[in-house]
Design a protein around this motif. Structure first.
Motif, PDB file in Angstrom:
ATOM      1  N   LEU A  80      42.462  70.891  -1.754  1.00  0.00           N
ATOM      2  CA  LEU A  80      41.061  70.550  -1.498  1.00  0.00           C
ATOM      3  C   LEU A  80      40.601  69.418  -2.414  1.00  0.00           C
ATOM      4  O   LEU A  80      39.869  68.516  -1.978  1.00  0.00           O
ATOM      5  CB  LEU A  80      40.180  71.786  -1.694  1.00  0.00           C
ATOM      6  CG  LEU A  80      40.379  72.926  -0.700  1.00  0.00           C
ATOM      7  CD1 LEU A  80      39.534  74.138  -1.085  1.00  0.00           C
ATOM      8  CD2 LEU A  80      40.018  72.476   0.711  1.00  0.00           C
ATOM      9  N   ILE A  81      41.014  69.451  -3.672  1.00  0.00           N
ATOM     10  CA  ILE A  81      40.623  68.399  -4.608  1.00  0.00           C
ATOM     11  C   ILE A  81      41.261  67.068  -4.214  1.00  0.00           C
ATOM     12  O   ILE A  81      40.605  66.017  -4.230  1.00  0.00           O
ATOM     13  CB  ILE A  81      41.011  68.783  -6.042  1.00  0.00           C
ATOM     14  CG1 ILE A  81      40.215  70.017  -6.494  1.00  0.00           C
ATOM     15  CG2 ILE A  81      40.781  67.634  -7.000  1.00  0.00           C
ATOM     16  CD1 ILE A  81      40.634  70.566  -7.832  1.00  0.00           C
ATOM     17  N   ALA A  82      42.537  67.102  -3.844  1.00  0.00           N
ATOM     18  CA  ALA A  82      43.220  65.875  -3.441  1.00  0.00           C
ATOM     19  C   ALA A  82      42.552  65.255  -2.219  1.00  0.00           C
ATOM     20  O   ALA A  82      42.330  64.044  -2.166  1.00  0.00           O
ATOM     21  CB  ALA A  82      44.693  66.169  -3.160  1.00  0.00           C
ATOM     22  N   PHE A  83      42.226  66.076  -1.231  1.00  0.00           N
ATOM     23  CA  PHE A  83      41.556  65.543  -0.045  1.00  0.00           C
ATOM     24  C   PHE A  83      40.163  65.029  -0.382  1.00  0.00           C
ATOM     25  O   PHE A  83      39.725  64.014   0.165  1.00  0.00           O
ATOM     26  CB  PHE A  83      41.456  66.623   1.040  1.00  0.00           C
ATOM     27  CG  PHE A  83      40.643  66.184   2.222  1.00  0.00           C
ATOM     28  CD1 PHE A  83      41.183  65.328   3.168  1.00  0.00           C
ATOM     29  CD2 PHE A  83      39.339  66.613   2.387  1.00  0.00           C
ATOM     30  CE1 PHE A  83      40.421  64.897   4.257  1.00  0.00           C
ATOM     31  CE2 PHE A  83      38.577  66.200   3.459  1.00  0.00           C
ATOM     32  CZ  PHE A  83      39.123  65.341   4.401  1.00  0.00           C
ATOM     33  N   SER A  84      39.460  65.714  -1.276  1.00  0.00           N
ATOM     34  CA  SER A  84      38.115  65.274  -1.665  1.00  0.00           C
ATOM     35  C   SER A  84      38.161  63.887  -2.300  1.00  0.00           C
ATOM     36  O   SER A  84      37.293  63.039  -2.041  1.00  0.00           O
ATOM     37  CB  SER A  84      37.491  66.280  -2.627  1.00  0.00           C
ATOM     38  OG  SER A  84      37.339  67.543  -2.020  1.00  0.00           O
ATOM     39  N   ILE A  85      39.170  63.642  -3.126  1.00  0.00           N
ATOM     40  CA  ILE A  85      39.310  62.329  -3.746  1.00  0.00           C
ATOM     41  C   ILE A  85      39.489  61.258  -2.680  1.00  0.00           C
ATOM     42  O   ILE A  85      38.845  60.195  -2.712  1.00  0.00           O
ATOM     43  CB  ILE A  85      40.495  62.324  -4.721  1.00  0.00           C
ATOM     44  CG1 ILE A  85      40.257  63.334  -5.843  1.00  0.00           C
ATOM     45  CG2 ILE A  85      40.733  60.938  -5.287  1.00  0.00           C
ATOM     46  CD1 ILE A  85      41.479  63.586  -6.695  1.00  0.00           C
ATOM     47  N   ILE A  86      40.365  61.513  -1.728  1.00  0.00           N
ATOM     48  CA  ILE A  86      40.624  60.545  -0.662  1.00  0.00           C
ATOM     49  C   ILE A  86      39.356  60.293   0.142  1.00  0.00           C
ATOM     50  O   ILE A  86      39.018  59.142   0.460  1.00  0.00           O
ATOM     51  CB  ILE A  86      41.761  61.055   0.244  1.00  0.00           C
ATOM     52  CG1 ILE A  86      43.063  61.175  -0.558  1.00  0.00           C
ATOM     53  CG2 ILE A  86      41.958  60.129   1.438  1.00  0.00           C
ATOM     54  CD1 ILE A  86      44.181  61.850   0.204  1.00  0.00           C
ATOM     55  N   SER A  87      38.636  61.352   0.481  1.00  0.00           N
ATOM     56  CA  SER A  87      37.425  61.209   1.289  1.00  0.00           C
ATOM     57  C   SER A  87      36.339  60.425   0.552  1.00  0.00           C
ATOM     58  O   SER A  87      35.697  59.534   1.120  1.00  0.00           O
ATOM     59  CB  SER A  87      36.901  62.597   1.680  1.00  0.00           C
ATOM     60  OG  SER A  87      35.692  62.495   2.408  1.00  0.00           O
ATOM     61  N   ILE A  88      36.123  60.745  -0.727  1.00  0.00           N
ATOM     62  CA  ILE A  88      35.070  60.068  -1.496  1.00  0.00           C
ATOM     63  C   ILE A  88      35.359  58.571  -1.609  1.00  0.00           C
ATOM     64  O   ILE A  88      34.477  57.733  -1.362  1.00  0.00           O
ATOM     65  CB  ILE A  88      34.932  60.712  -2.881  1.00  0.00           C
ATOM     66  CG1 ILE A  88      34.338  62.116  -2.759  1.00  0.00           C
ATOM     67  CG2 ILE A  88      34.061  59.855  -3.793  1.00  0.00           C
ATOM     68  CD1 ILE A  88      34.312  62.888  -4.059  1.00  0.00           C
ATOM     69  N   VAL A  89      36.581  58.224  -1.976  1.00  0.00           N
ATOM     70  CA  VAL A  89      36.921  56.810  -2.140  1.00  0.00           C
ATOM     71  C   VAL A  89      36.812  56.067  -0.810  1.00  0.00           C
ATOM     72  O   VAL A  89      36.294  54.940  -0.749  1.00  0.00           O
ATOM     73  CB  VAL A  89      38.339  56.674  -2.725  1.00  0.00           C
ATOM     74  CG1 VAL A  89      38.781  55.220  -2.748  1.00  0.00           C
ATOM     75  CG2 VAL A  89      38.386  57.261  -4.124  1.00  0.00           C
ATOM     76  N   THR A  90      37.266  56.684   0.274  1.00  0.00           N
ATOM     77  CA  THR A  90      37.255  56.028   1.580  1.00  0.00           C
ATOM     78  C   THR A  90      35.842  55.730   2.048  1.00  0.00           C
ATOM     79  O   THR A  90      35.519  54.602   2.449  1.00  0.00           O
ATOM     80  CB  THR A  90      37.973  56.904   2.617  1.00  0.00           C
ATOM     81  OG1 THR A  90      39.332  57.086   2.221  1.00  0.00           O
ATOM     82  CG2 THR A  90      37.931  56.253   3.994  1.00  0.00           C
ATOM     83  N   HIS A  91      34.969  56.723   1.998  1.00  0.00           N
ATOM     84  CA  HIS A  91      33.629  56.546   2.574  1.00  0.00           C
ATOM     85  C   HIS A  91      32.654  55.889   1.601  1.00  0.00           C
ATOM     86  O   HIS A  91      31.653  55.308   2.033  1.00  0.00           O
ATOM     87  CB  HIS A  91      33.102  57.899   3.048  1.00  0.00           C
ATOM     88  CG  HIS A  91      33.928  58.494   4.146  1.00  0.00           C
ATOM     89  ND1 HIS A  91      33.955  57.974   5.417  1.00  0.00           N
ATOM     90  CD2 HIS A  91      34.785  59.553   4.156  1.00  0.00           C
ATOM     91  CE1 HIS A  91      34.784  58.684   6.167  1.00  0.00           C
ATOM     92  NE2 HIS A  91      35.295  59.645   5.427  1.00  0.00           N
ATOM     93  N   TRP A  92      32.931  55.956   0.311  1.00  0.00           N
ATOM     94  CA  TRP A  92      32.096  55.215  -0.642  1.00  0.00           C
ATOM     95  C   TRP A  92      32.285  53.713  -0.449  1.00  0.00           C
ATOM     96  O   TRP A  92      31.335  52.942  -0.564  1.00  0.00           O
ATOM     97  CB  TRP A  92      32.464  55.619  -2.066  1.00  0.00           C
ATOM     98  CG  TRP A  92      31.630  54.949  -3.120  1.00  0.00           C
ATOM     99  CD1 TRP A  92      31.902  53.776  -3.764  1.00  0.00           C
ATOM    100  CD2 TRP A  92      30.392  55.414  -3.667  1.00  0.00           C
ATOM    101  NE1 TRP A  92      30.922  53.477  -4.669  1.00  0.00           N
ATOM    102  CE2 TRP A  92      29.975  54.474  -4.628  1.00  0.00           C
ATOM    103  CE3 TRP A  92      29.600  56.543  -3.433  1.00  0.00           C
ATOM    104  CZ2 TRP A  92      28.803  54.621  -5.363  1.00  0.00           C
ATOM    105  CZ3 TRP A  92      28.435  56.694  -4.168  1.00  0.00           C
ATOM    106  CH2 TRP A  92      28.042  55.743  -5.114  1.00  0.00           C
ATOM    107  N   ASN A  93      33.515  53.297  -0.131  1.00  0.00           N
ATOM    108  CA  ASN A  93      33.825  51.880   0.035  1.00  0.00           C
ATOM    109  C   ASN A  93      33.725  51.393   1.477  1.00  0.00           C
ATOM    110  O   ASN A  93      34.028  50.223   1.747  1.00  0.00           O
ATOM    111  CB  ASN A  93      35.227  51.584  -0.500  1.00  0.00           C
ATOM    112  CG  ASN A  93      35.351  51.822  -1.984  1.00  0.00           C
ATOM    113  OD1 ASN A  93      34.424  51.560  -2.744  1.00  0.00           O
ATOM    114  ND2 ASN A  93      36.501  52.332  -2.415  1.00  0.00           N
ATOM    115  N   ASP A  94      33.344  52.257   2.399  1.00  0.00           N
ATOM    116  CA  ASP A  94      33.288  51.872   3.815  1.00  0.00           C
ATOM    117  C   ASP A  94      32.229  50.792   4.032  1.00  0.00           C
ATOM    118  O   ASP A  94      31.078  50.931   3.609  1.00  0.00           O
ATOM    119  CB  ASP A  94      32.987  53.102   4.669  1.00  0.00           C
ATOM    120  CG  ASP A  94      33.173  52.808   6.149  1.00  0.00           C
ATOM    121  OD1 ASP A  94      33.743  51.744   6.478  1.00  0.00           O
ATOM    122  OD2 ASP A  94      32.752  53.639   6.976  1.00  0.00           O
TER     123      ASP A  94
END
Length: 294
Positions: A213-227
């Motif tokens: 869950l933490i690993a996926f959260s990192i990926i999601s935050i970085v992806t959508h913060w920079n979208d």
């Protein structure tokens, strides 16, 4: 005295010859010697951005000016914030990113549990459709998503940037694989104690898959913060736009890019992610190294 009664020293107690100091030094510091140049290479763009944000336009293009600014121009940061409402953009980015993450964690958790532990008609077909979402590039579905949002009246709203991403095929697959590694005996024992599916999911599965869950959260935050592309497509007012769009305003083609202020804006955008990493770096590294259940 009989020789048989004499004590023979054990071989394991014999102290081996000490290695030369230079060999031990090389063995202990080889990893650092390899990692330090890689760390410097990774940090070099960040250092360049920070240094450029403190220069003037003349110093940026003057080859004789040197790498460091003659006099740091910290006024680039207030002037950058005055070009666009970066405070509003920051709030919008936080709302959009956190809302997407919350929705994804709910949907992928329920979907992954269903695909991992439940049996129902069409299970394999539905899971294949989830995986197809991963295979298609996100830009291929922008048009259909935009038309759908326009038909329901969500264009130019905060939900328009959230709704298309509340489900994740990659996250579902990632969490399903972790759920399948949890021993079936644990859920059977919980069921004997009277737990239902939601209780088993909450008390048995989720505590064991926290690294995933933490690993996926990192990926999601970085992806959508920079979208950048999707918020630019579905919004047309400054009140609901996000930070990456604010950077685009600093690089308009008609007036030319103001590089010091553009780098200052970039520093503002990436600073929350860097701060988040510095605070939780050990948790981040552990989550990627131990994703799944041992």
């Amino acid at each position: 005295m009989n020789d048989a009664n004499q004590t023979v020293p054990l071989a394991s107690t014999v102290t081996p010859a000490r290695r030369p100091r230079w060999r031990r030094f090389l063995r202990e510091n080889t990893l650092h010697a390899v990692m330090l140049p890689l760390a410097a290479l990774w940090l070099s763009p960040l250092i360049w951005i920070l240094v450029t944000s403190l220069k003037t336009n003349v110093e940026v293009f003057d080859l004789t000016a040197g790498f460091l600014p003659a006099s740091p121009k910290f006024s680039n940061y207030p002037s950058t914030l005055s070009v666009a409402p970066f405070g509003t953009y920051l709030i919008n980015s936080v709302i959009v990113t956190s809302s997407i993450l919350a929705g994804q964690l709910i949907t992928i958790t329920l979907a992954a549990y269903a695909f991992a532990r439940l049996n129902f008609p069409g299970k394999n077909l539905l899971f294949t459709l989830f995986l197809l979402q991963v295979m298609f590039p996100i830009y291929a579905i922008f048009l259909t998503n935009f038309i759908t949002l326009r038909e329901i009246g969500l264009v130019n709203t905060i939900p328009a940037m959230i709704v298309p991403f509340v489900a994740s095929g990659y996250g579902t697959f990632m969490l399903r694989q972790s759920f399948r590694q949890v021993p079936q005996e644990l859920s059977d024992a919980a069921r004997l104690d009277g737990c239902g599916h939601l209780s088993i999911l909450w008390h048995v599965y989720l505590p064991l898959v926290k690294p995933t869950l933490i690993a996926f959260s990192i990926i999601s935050i970085v992806t959508h913060w920079n979208d950048y592309m999707w918020p630019l497509l579905v919004t047309n007012s400054e009140e609901i736009r996000t930070l990456p769009i604010g950077l685009g305003l600093l690089a308009k083609a008609d007036s030319g890019a103001d590089w010091p202020r553009l780098m200052a804006g970039t520093t503002i955008v990436v600073s929350p992610l860097l701060l988040l990493f510095l605070i939780f770096q050990r948790r981040f590294i552990d989550s990627f190294m131990h994703t799944g259940v041992k």
